[in-house]
Scaffold this motif. Structure first.
Motif, PDB file in Angstrom:
ATOM      1  N   ARG A  63       1.016  -1.224  -0.075  1.00 25.46           N
ATOM      2  CA  ARG A  63       0.013  -0.038   0.211  1.00 25.46           C
ATOM      3  C   ARG A  63       0.791   1.351   0.154  1.00 25.46           C
ATOM      4  N   LYS A 163      -2.648   6.710   1.707  1.00 27.83           N
ATOM      5  CA  LYS A 163      -2.990   6.861   3.018  1.00 27.83           C
ATOM      6  C   LYS A 163      -2.326   8.537   3.364  1.00 27.83           C
ATOM      7  N   TRP A 167      -6.433  15.456   7.404  1.00 23.45           N
ATOM      8  CA  TRP A 167      -7.166  15.070   8.667  1.00 23.45           C
ATOM      9  C   TRP A 167      -8.054  16.263   9.227  1.00 23.45           C
ATOM     10  N   GLU A 196     -15.517   7.040   7.001  1.00 22.92           N
ATOM     11  CA  GLU A 196     -14.384   6.548   8.124  1.00 22.92           C
ATOM     12  C   GLU A 196     -14.129   7.357   9.131  1.00 22.92           C
ATOM     13  N   GLY A 199      -8.520   7.287  11.692  1.00 23.40           N
ATOM     14  CA  GLY A 199      -7.832   5.763  11.946  1.00 23.40           C
ATOM     15  C   GLY A 199      -8.316   4.713  11.683  1.00 23.40           C
ATOM     16  N   PHE A 200      -9.581   4.730  11.201  1.00 14.18           N
ATOM     17  CA  PHE A 200     -10.350   3.302  10.977  1.00 14.18           C
ATOM     18  C   PHE A 200     -11.464   3.258  10.259  1.00 14.18           C
ATOM     19  N   ASN A 201     -11.714   2.470   9.771  1.00 16.61           N
ATOM     20  CA  ASN A 201     -12.828   2.041   8.695  1.00 16.61           C
ATOM     21  C   ASN A 201     -14.233   1.557   9.705  1.00 16.61           C
ATOM     22  N   GLY A 220      -8.165  -0.035   4.415  1.00 18.19           N
ATOM     23  CA  GLY A 220      -7.342  -0.652   5.431  1.00 18.19           C
ATOM     24  C   GLY A 220      -7.133  -1.817   5.533  1.00 18.19           C
ATOM     25  N   ILE A 221      -5.865  -2.047   6.072  1.00 18.18           N
ATOM     26  CA  ILE A 221      -5.170  -3.502   6.037  1.00 18.18           C
ATOM     27  C   ILE A 221      -6.366  -4.265   6.968  1.00 18.18           C
ATOM     28  N   SER A 222      -6.582  -3.483   8.191  1.00 22.15           N
ATOM     29  CA  SER A 222      -7.430  -4.256   8.829  1.00 22.15           C
ATOM     30  C   SER A 222      -8.786  -4.584   8.281  1.00 22.15           C
ATOM     31  N   SER A 258      -5.265  -0.512  12.377  1.00 20.08           N
ATOM     32  CA  SER A 258      -4.114  -1.188  12.759  1.00 20.08           C
ATOM     33  C   SER A 258      -3.898  -0.704  14.346  1.00 20.08           C
TER      34      SER A 258
HETATM   35  C1  LIG Z   1      -8.527   7.511   7.476  1.00 13.37           C
HETATM   36  C2  LIG Z   1      -8.174   5.930   7.764  1.00 13.37           C
HETATM   37  N1  LIG Z   1      -9.062   5.057   7.480  1.00 13.37           N
HETATM   38  C3  LIG Z   1      -8.673   3.718   7.856  1.00 13.37           C
HETATM   39  C4  LIG Z   1      -7.715   3.583   8.590  1.00 13.37           C
HETATM   40  C5  LIG Z   1      -7.492   1.892   8.976  1.00 13.37           C
HETATM   41  O1  LIG Z   1      -6.483   1.623   8.344  1.00 13.37           O
HETATM   42  P1  LIG Z   1      -5.641   0.208   8.566  1.00 13.37           P
HETATM   43  O2  LIG Z   1      -6.451  -0.846   8.796  1.00 13.37           O
HETATM   44  O3  LIG Z   1      -4.479  -0.090   7.560  1.00 13.37           O
HETATM   45  O4  LIG Z   1      -4.941   0.705   9.988  1.00 13.37           O
HETATM   46  C6  LIG Z   1      -6.805   4.567   8.784  1.00 13.37           C
HETATM   47  C7  LIG Z   1      -5.642   4.048   9.524  1.00 13.37           C
HETATM   48  O5  LIG Z   1      -4.888   4.972  10.136  1.00 13.37           O
HETATM   49  C8  LIG Z   1      -6.945   5.577   8.541  1.00 13.37           C
HETATM   50  O6  LIG Z   1      -6.073   6.757   8.792  1.00 13.37           O
END
Ligand SMILES: Cc1ncc(COP(=O)(O)O)c(C=O)c1O
Length: 304
Positions: A63, A163, A167, A196, A199-201, A220-222, A258
């Motif tokens: 990514r 990414k 923000w 989103e 830092g998360f979905n 997101g990788i998660s 993550s």
């Molecule tokens: C805006 C946003 N969405 C989603 C995610 C989740 O991504 P990942 O699962 O790769 O941590 C992040 C991670 O920091 C993010 O910054």
């Protein structure tokens, strides 16, 4: 390539890699004139280590390199060298459970120049102790998620699959959430669908089906891990625009990041979810941590 340092007092609590050298966190600096700072002209990625091994490091590096290409940024390291630097930061800091960032900024163009092609891109990395979006205690108590009416910056303006550090929308929605007594927030798209959060979905479970947004989000990788777990476990999954009403009326809601993996939500805008703590969320959460033990997903750090 510099040789990764051995753990030492100066790296306690974290180690950075800046301008081609491993340095203590307090010495890792960027220029005031770096476009990464003045224009958010940067991309980054965050991988993690858990119990001494990276989790899905290849996916994070894939990514990161894809984001670099899309942003017309470049780092002076091969994939193998990048891996070495990330391992080096974790090893020097002596961390078992780590938050590991890789960052590329546009850099500083010559004085007076406004042409981004003239800037030399900069690369930074660092390892810190693992960072949770919400602590396990907070998760058990029930995270209260605010659904903000603020819109995520449009995907036609900033590609959300890169990414990025755009923000302001997410941070302002966090202030709104705190003002309302909530714990965290997510934002919507121009059609009013949930995208989103910082830092998360976001996922919603309704009548046994897991739902998550198909567009306007970082892949997101998660999030990918959750999608793959649903396939493995035979849990029905729908990846499509995520209406706010679906999230508000869901049996279960959870976040993926993550920073903690699968994080259950206890309340949406103060309303307790009937299904909290939900069985589907719990299965996926257990599955997420179980994957950390599978060799295919692990890249162990070799500590001295
Ligand atoms: C805006 C946003 N969405 C989603 C995610 C989740 O991504 P990942 O699962 O790769 O941590 C992040 C991670 O920091 C993010 O910054």
């Amino acid at each position: 390539m510099p040789v990764p340092p051995t753990p030492a007092a100066q790296f306690e609590g974290g180690c950075a890699f800046a301008d081609g050298a491993y340095v203590p966190l307090s010495e890792a600096k960027i220029s005031l004139f770096d476009w990464g700072f003045t224009r958010s002209d940067a991309t980054y990625d965050v991988a993690t280590t858990w119990r001494g091994a990276f989790f899905r490091l290849d996916a994070h590096m894939d990514r990161f390199f894809a984001s670099l290409d899309k942003m017309r940024l470049a780092i002076p390291y091969t994939r193998a060298e990048l891996r070495e630097v990330l391992h080096g930061c974790v090893r020097a800091a002596g961390l078992q459970d780590a938050y590991v960032a890789m960052v590329c900024t546009r850099g500083v163009p010559p004085r007076g120049a406004r042409d981004p092609r003239m800037a030399q891109n900069r690369f930074y990395a660092y390892a810190l102790p693992y960072v949770w979006i919400a602590s396990p205690e907070k998760q058990a108590a029930g995270i209260d998620l605010h659904i903000s009416s603020r819109q995520r910056i449009g995907p036609a303006s900033v590609d959300p699959t890169v990414k990025n550090y755009h923000w302001i929308d997410l941070v302002q929605s966090l202030f709104d959430a705190y003002d309302l007594g909530r714990d965290t927030s997510c934002v919507v798209d121009a059609d009013g669908c949930v995208t989103e959060g910082p830092g998360f979905n976001v996922f919603a479970v309704k009548d046994g089906v897991v739902h998550t947004a198909d567009r306007g989000v970082l892949e997101g990788i998660s999030r990918r891990t959750v999608i793959e777990l649903c396939e493995r476990m035979g849990i029905p999954l729908r990846i499509a625009p995520l209406p706010v009403e679906l999230v508000r009326g869901a049996d279960e809601v959870f976040l993926s990041s993550s920073g903690g993996g699968v994080l259950p939500i206890g309340k949406v805008d103060g309303q307790t979810l009937v299904g909290f703590p939900g069985p589907v969320t719990r299965r996926l959460q257990d599955g997420y941590w179980a994957l950390h033990e599978e060799a295919a997903y692990r890249d162990p750090v070799s500590y001295p």
